[in-house]
Design an enzyme around this catalytic site. Structure first.
Site, PDB file in Angstrom:
ATOM      1  N   ASP A   1       0.827  -1.203   0.000  1.00 54.31           N
ATOM      2  CA  ASP A   1       0.000   0.000   0.000  1.00 54.31           C
ATOM      3  C   ASP A   1       0.861   1.253   0.000  1.00 54.31           C
ATOM      4  O   ASP A   1       2.002   1.230   0.462  1.00 54.31           O
ATOM      5  CB  ASP A   1      -0.858   0.067   1.276  1.00 54.31           C
ATOM      6  CG  ASP A   1      -1.807  -1.095   1.385  1.00 54.31           C
ATOM      7  OD1 ASP A   1      -2.191  -1.639   0.347  1.00 54.31           O
ATOM      8  OD2 ASP A   1      -2.147  -1.442   2.526  1.00 54.31           O
TER       9      ASP A   1
HETATM   10  N1  URA Z   1      -1.370  -5.908   3.926  1.00 56.43           N
HETATM   11  C1  URA Z   1      -1.769  -4.621   3.958  1.00 56.43           C
HETATM   12  O1  URA Z   1      -2.773  -4.294   4.584  1.00 56.43           O
HETATM   13  N2  URA Z   1      -1.058  -3.710   3.291  1.00 56.43           N
HETATM   14  C2  URA Z   1       0.060  -4.015   2.589  1.00 56.43           C
HETATM   15  O2  URA Z   1       0.688  -3.120   1.985  1.00 56.43           O
HETATM   16  C3  URA Z   1       0.464  -5.351   2.571  1.00 56.43           C
HETATM   17  C4  URA Z   1      -0.277  -6.276   3.253  1.00 56.43           C
END
Ligand code: URA
Length: 237
Positions: free
Chosen positions: A105
């Site tokens: 993310d």
């Molecule tokens: N899980 C999440 O919530 N975000 C990420 O970037 C990776 C795994």
């Protein structure tokens, strides 16, 4: 050698095998000048000329495998529709056409692999292979045994239970708890949603390992090439 068209495209670093299938079905791929929309069409990697979006696809001569310590504030795409910084801005010096393996993310930091080896991308991102991804999560509150057990059984997110996961308590930080979380899938915002579901939302999230490959002390924003041993371990995972 004859290979399936989607594998040819993946090997050439155009996209993952699954994404390559979508490109074929969308009519974006041609073989010797004719658009091919049948999955599984065989091509000869020496004599057939494959084009994607009208441009000739040249098979890779060598593969590169990179580990990036992604900072928060970067998107994991090759191009962002809102012109935000992308992880590709951090690996500009690498001439090969590498792409991120899966996603982190915008607000997550940590280990992101990039490669032009479509087969490895496919292997690492396909849920059936159950590759472990390890995260350090600072969460609100103090997860109890019930939360730990919910992770063990799998947590309902978006109407579907996750695969069994691991939640380990590392340190009590007062308002927060530092946890180590291990999952084997890569669903959208999975760790954040799982923590939310057990009432301990994530404050910060960092990926520290994929399979046996660990981020170690690589500085934020920096990258390095994987060792042969690391590549081998990912391929065998
Ligand atoms: N899980 C999440 O919530 N975000 C990420 O970037 C990776 C795994």
């Amino acid at each position: 050698m004859e290979v399936r068209l989607q594998k040819f495209l993946a090997d050439a670093g155009v996209a993952s095998r699954r994404k390559a299938e979508e490109l074929i079905l969308a009519g974006k791929v041609s073989v010797n000048g004719t658009v091919v929309t049948t999955l599984g069409t065989k091509v000869d990697d020496k004599t057939d000329e494959v084009s994607y979006n009208g441009k000739k696809v040249v098979p890779n001569t060598h593969f590169v495998y990179v580990m990036l310590h992604k900072p928060e504030g970067y998107v994991t795409t090759v191009k962002d529709q809102f012109d935000r910084p992308t992880v590709m801005d951090l690996v500009k010096k690498i001439p090969e056409r590498i792409v991120p393996v899966g996603r982190l993310d915008y607000d997550t930091s940590g280990l992101l692999l990039l490669t032009n080896d479509g087969d490895l991308t496919y292997h690492l991102t396909h849920p059936k292979h159950k590759i472990e991804k390890v995260y350090l999560a600072k969460v609100f509150g103090r997860p109890d045994e019930n939360a730990v057990n919910q992770f063990k059984w799998g947590v309902m997110i978006d109407g579907r239970r996750t695969e069994p996961a691991k939640l380990e308590i590392l340190e009590d930080l007062g308002k927060y708890t530092m946890c180590r979380i291990t999952i084997t899938e890569g669903r959208n915002r999975q760790v954040r949603k799982m923590c939310e579901a057990v009432k301990h939302p994530v404050a910060t999230l960092k990926r520290v390992a994929t399979g046996d490959v660990a981020l170690g002390d690589l500085a934020k924003g920096k990258y390095r090439f994987l060792t042969e041993e690391e590549v081998r371990s990912l391929k065998n995972s």
